[in-house]
Motif scaffolding. Sequence first.
Motif, PDB file in Angstrom:
ATOM      1  N   TYR A  17       0.808  -1.221   0.000  1.00  0.00           N
ATOM      2  CA  TYR A  17       0.000   0.000   0.000  1.00  0.00           C
ATOM      3  C   TYR A  17       0.839   1.268   0.000  1.00  0.00           C
ATOM      4  O   TYR A  17       0.340   2.349  -0.331  1.00  0.00           O
ATOM      5  CB  TYR A  17      -0.944  -0.002   1.214  1.00  0.00           C
ATOM      6  N   ASP A  18       2.113   1.177   0.367  1.00  0.00           N
ATOM      7  CA  ASP A  18       2.982   2.353   0.366  1.00  0.00           C
ATOM      8  C   ASP A  18       3.490   2.700  -1.030  1.00  0.00           C
ATOM      9  O   ASP A  18       4.124   3.747  -1.216  1.00  0.00           O
ATOM     10  CB  ASP A  18       4.184   2.124   1.283  1.00  0.00           C
ATOM     11  N   PHE A  19       3.252   1.849  -1.999  1.00  0.00           N
ATOM     12  CA  PHE A  19       3.799   2.052  -3.335  1.00  0.00           C
ATOM     13  C   PHE A  19       2.720   2.302  -4.389  1.00  0.00           C
ATOM     14  O   PHE A  19       2.965   2.168  -5.578  1.00  0.00           O
ATOM     15  CB  PHE A  19       4.659   0.854  -3.727  1.00  0.00           C
ATOM     16  N   VAL A  20       1.520   2.632  -3.930  1.00  0.00           N
ATOM     17  CA  VAL A  20       0.444   2.950  -4.864  1.00  0.00           C
ATOM     18  C   VAL A  20      -0.181   4.288  -4.497  1.00  0.00           C
ATOM     19  O   VAL A  20      -0.037   4.790  -3.380  1.00  0.00           O
ATOM     20  CB  VAL A  20      -0.661   1.864  -4.869  1.00  0.00           C
ATOM     21  N   LYS A  21      -0.867   4.861  -5.475  1.00  0.00           N
ATOM     22  CA  LYS A  21      -1.692   6.048  -5.261  1.00  0.00           C
ATOM     23  C   LYS A  21      -3.134   5.656  -5.527  1.00  0.00           C
ATOM     24  O   LYS A  21      -3.406   4.746  -6.309  1.00  0.00           O
ATOM     25  CB  LYS A  21      -1.296   7.171  -6.226  1.00  0.00           C
ATOM     26  N   ARG A  22      -4.052   6.363  -4.912  1.00  0.00           N
ATOM     27  CA  ARG A  22      -5.470   6.081  -5.102  1.00  0.00           C
ATOM     28  C   ARG A  22      -6.154   7.333  -5.657  1.00  0.00           C
ATOM     29  O   ARG A  22      -6.061   8.401  -5.052  1.00  0.00           O
ATOM     30  CB  ARG A  22      -6.106   5.658  -3.783  1.00  0.00           C
ATOM     31  N   SER A  23      -6.807   7.187  -6.786  1.00  0.00           N
ATOM     32  CA  SER A  23      -7.547   8.291  -7.398  1.00  0.00           C
ATOM     33  C   SER A  23      -9.037   8.006  -7.287  1.00  0.00           C
ATOM     34  O   SER A  23      -9.493   6.902  -7.617  1.00  0.00           O
ATOM     35  CB  SER A  23      -7.190   8.448  -8.879  1.00  0.00           C
ATOM     36  N   SER A  24      -9.801   8.991  -6.821  1.00  0.00           N
ATOM     37  CA  SER A  24     -11.256   8.837  -6.756  1.00  0.00           C
ATOM     38  C   SER A  24     -11.856   8.941  -8.152  1.00  0.00           C
ATOM     39  O   SER A  24     -11.415   9.745  -8.976  1.00  0.00           O
ATOM     40  CB  SER A  24     -11.868   9.921  -5.868  1.00  0.00           C
ATOM     41  N   ILE A  25     -12.858   8.125  -8.425  1.00  0.00           N
ATOM     42  CA  ILE A  25     -13.581   8.152  -9.691  1.00  0.00           C
ATOM     43  C   ILE A  25     -15.020   8.586  -9.412  1.00  0.00           C
ATOM     44  O   ILE A  25     -15.680   8.016  -8.526  1.00  0.00           O
ATOM     45  CB  ILE A  25     -13.582   6.761 -10.368  1.00  0.00           C
ATOM     46  N   ILE A  26     -15.499   9.586 -10.148  1.00  0.00           N
ATOM     47  CA  ILE A  26     -16.852  10.100  -9.947  1.00  0.00           C
ATOM     48  C   ILE A  26     -17.518  10.277 -11.312  1.00  0.00           C
ATOM     49  O   ILE A  26     -16.989  10.987 -12.174  1.00  0.00           O
ATOM     50  CB  ILE A  26     -16.852  11.456  -9.212  1.00  0.00           C
ATOM     51  N   HIS A  27     -18.651   9.624 -11.508  1.00  0.00           N
ATOM     52  CA  HIS A  27     -19.442   9.842 -12.721  1.00  0.00           C
ATOM     53  C   HIS A  27     -20.913   9.962 -12.340  1.00  0.00           C
ATOM     54  O   HIS A  27     -21.473   9.059 -11.706  1.00  0.00           O
ATOM     55  CB  HIS A  27     -19.295   8.689 -13.715  1.00  0.00           C
ATOM     56  N   TYR A  28     -21.544  11.100 -12.711  1.00  0.00           N
ATOM     57  CA  TYR A  28     -22.978  11.311 -12.542  1.00  0.00           C
ATOM     58  C   TYR A  28     -23.598  11.457 -13.920  1.00  0.00           C
ATOM     59  O   TYR A  28     -23.063  12.164 -14.789  1.00  0.00           O
ATOM     60  CB  TYR A  28     -23.257  12.590 -11.751  1.00  0.00           C
ATOM     61  N   SER A  29     -24.708  10.818 -14.128  1.00  0.00           N
ATOM     62  CA  SER A  29     -25.469  11.060 -15.340  1.00  0.00           C
ATOM     63  C   SER A  29     -26.138  12.434 -15.234  1.00  0.00           C
ATOM     64  O   SER A  29     -26.162  13.062 -14.163  1.00  0.00           O
ATOM     65  CB  SER A  29     -26.539   9.982 -15.521  1.00  0.00           C
ATOM     66  N   LYS A  30     -26.694  12.888 -16.353  1.00  0.00           N
ATOM     67  CA  LYS A  30     -27.372  14.188 -16.355  1.00  0.00           C
ATOM     68  C   LYS A  30     -28.510  14.209 -15.327  1.00  0.00           C
ATOM     69  O   LYS A  30     -28.634  15.139 -14.523  1.00  0.00           O
ATOM     70  CB  LYS A  30     -27.914  14.488 -17.748  1.00  0.00           C
ATOM     71  N   LYS A  31     -29.342  13.170 -15.310  1.00  0.00           N
ATOM     72  CA  LYS A  31     -30.468  13.125 -14.376  1.00  0.00           C
ATOM     73  C   LYS A  31     -29.994  13.093 -12.931  1.00  0.00           C
ATOM     74  O   LYS A  31     -30.554  13.773 -12.058  1.00  0.00           O
ATOM     75  CB  LYS A  31     -31.337  11.894 -14.656  1.00  0.00           C
ATOM     76  N   ALA A  32     -28.950  12.317 -12.657  1.00  0.00           N
ATOM     77  CA  ALA A  32     -28.441  12.229 -11.286  1.00  0.00           C
ATOM     78  C   ALA A  32     -27.953  13.582 -10.801  1.00  0.00           C
ATOM     79  O   ALA A  32     -28.188  13.970  -9.639  1.00  0.00           O
ATOM     80  CB  ALA A  32     -27.322  11.202 -11.217  1.00  0.00           C
ATOM     81  N   LEU A  33     -27.275  14.347 -11.673  1.00  0.00           N
ATOM     82  CA  LEU A  33     -26.807  15.675 -11.267  1.00  0.00           C
ATOM     83  C   LEU A  33     -27.976  16.624 -11.056  1.00  0.00           C
ATOM     84  O   LEU A  33     -27.987  17.409 -10.094  1.00  0.00           O
ATOM     85  CB  LEU A  33     -25.848  16.248 -12.316  1.00  0.00           C
ATOM     86  N   MET A  34     -28.980  16.573 -11.937  1.00  0.00           N
ATOM     87  CA  MET A  34     -30.149  17.447 -11.764  1.00  0.00           C
ATOM     88  C   MET A  34     -30.841  17.166 -10.430  1.00  0.00           C
ATOM     89  O   MET A  34     -31.263  18.086  -9.725  1.00  0.00           O
ATOM     90  CB  MET A  34     -31.136  17.238 -12.920  1.00  0.00           C
ATOM     91  N   ASP A  35     -30.965  15.900 -10.086  1.00  0.00           N
ATOM     92  CA  ASP A  35     -31.626  15.535  -8.825  1.00  0.00           C
ATOM     93  C   ASP A  35     -30.872  16.072  -7.606  1.00  0.00           C
ATOM     94  O   ASP A  35     -31.472  16.395  -6.585  1.00  0.00           O
ATOM     95  CB  ASP A  35     -31.745  14.010  -8.715  1.00  0.00           C
ATOM     96  N   ALA A  36     -29.541  16.168  -7.722  1.00  0.00           N
ATOM     97  CA  ALA A  36     -28.725  16.604  -6.567  1.00  0.00           C
ATOM     98  C   ALA A  36     -28.359  18.078  -6.629  1.00  0.00           C
ATOM     99  O   ALA A  36     -27.755  18.601  -5.690  1.00  0.00           O
ATOM    100  CB  ALA A  36     -27.445  15.768  -6.518  1.00  0.00           C
ATOM    101  N   SER A  37     -28.720  18.777  -7.693  1.00  0.00           N
ATOM    102  CA  SER A  37     -28.191  20.115  -7.950  1.00  0.00           C
ATOM    103  C   SER A  37     -28.498  21.118  -6.844  1.00  0.00           C
ATOM    104  O   SER A  37     -27.623  21.902  -6.435  1.00  0.00           O
ATOM    105  CB  SER A  37     -28.710  20.638  -9.295  1.00  0.00           C
ATOM    106  N   GLU A  38     -29.736  21.158  -6.355  1.00  0.00           N
ATOM    107  CA  GLU A  38     -30.083  22.165  -5.339  1.00  0.00           C
ATOM    108  C   GLU A  38     -29.335  21.927  -4.028  1.00  0.00           C
ATOM    109  O   GLU A  38     -28.933  22.878  -3.354  1.00  0.00           O
ATOM    110  CB  GLU A  38     -31.599  22.182  -5.112  1.00  0.00           C
ATOM    111  N   SER A  39     -29.152  20.684  -3.671  1.00  0.00           N
ATOM    112  CA  SER A  39     -28.397  20.384  -2.435  1.00  0.00           C
ATOM    113  C   SER A  39     -26.944  20.824  -2.575  1.00  0.00           C
ATOM    114  O   SER A  39     -26.355  21.405  -1.646  1.00  0.00           O
ATOM    115  CB  SER A  39     -28.458  18.889  -2.129  1.00  0.00           C
TER     116      SER A  39
END
Length: 430
Positions: A381-403
Amino acid sequence: MELKIISAEQFRLERATFHTNADEPHFDKSVLEIIDTVRKEGDSGIRQLTQQFDGVDVAELTVTMEEFAVASQQVEQDFVKAIRQAEENITAFHRCQVEQSWFTESQPGIVLGQKVTPIEKVGIYVPGGKASYPSTVLMNAIPAKLAGVKSISISTPPGPDGSVSPYVLVAASMLGINRIYKIGGAQAIAALAYGTETVEKVDKIVGPGNAYVARAKKWVYGDVAIDMIAGPSEICIVADETANPKFVAADLLSQAEHDEEASTYCITASPTIAKNIAFEVQHQLKEFERKDIAQASIRNKGRIIVVKNEQEAFEIVNMIAPEHLQLMINNPTDKVMNIHHAGAIFIGNYSPEPLGDYFAGPNHTLPTNGTARFSSPLGVYDFVKRSSIIHYSKKALMDASESIACLAETEGLHGHANSIRIRKENEYAK
């Protein structure tokens, strides 16, 4: 020089003023001058520093293939057999630590995950001077290779004749590592961190070293990653009437021979056991090969601590947070959960610390100076990096947009909110 026997109260008072040379700021001036010399003068600066500190004139900073070939003829077949067995054990253990990238669709249209990527270039520092450490090659290189690191360099101090230990070379060659620099001390850390005409700059530096090496790693951290800032070796043994005093003494001395500043502690609730262990240490020292070093360690940092009971023994262990802890007590497996801070825990009378140093499989690069309170042994674990992956569809982003916009505006970051709202206002745009 007898191993001092003290009470738990006396030890607590000593511990309140405890410090190590690795933390002394008086190293900084010399270390910073060395780093500056390497950055400005490159290879010529390294040669000058190697002559100054090691008394060696090294014309060629890199080990040649001819030197690898000669080394293979210099080592005993028993060593080759033993190092291969150790390599198998260390690989098997560390293979269990390999991480995989993962992805999950937590809700329709939302994919989250983590991408695991190996560090590209790693430099391993292998100490020299008082001893040769092929085991350090295995313990640092094997997890790096299992993580997928493509470029591994080793730097190690040259001997008086300008050569590198054949045992180190054979261990490295066995793992397919053929880039080895004849550079020791703080100058090696600087060279790996910043690069020179010969030395390739790396992304992370790992491996133990003396106080100058440790301090140099602290100063280059941020420009490169490091594993940890390791101090002198430590062992703590909890012993009761089931422990053999001869074994305990031998195990304490196995760490005392590392360095004059190595810490050797034994904790027991039995004054009789304490006296027997102190006697055995003195007796075994008479015929000890590295007697001068071990005696200095016992004098400087050796203690037998007599406690009231086993519970107090565990309290002292957790206060020390030792690099190596041996439980030579009745039913030790049942009591492991009492240990909250330790680098490696050795259970029972037939699990001595050198078993972990060389052969069992777990890593011997461990946190020292009490840092086991918050850090772990070296691993894949000391020899790797971890990158977060984030994908939202258009509808998913619209549903969360106001928050999202609400949270952004609460923090006064209206541009953040606009980044979300502009998409909602253009909901039907492609």
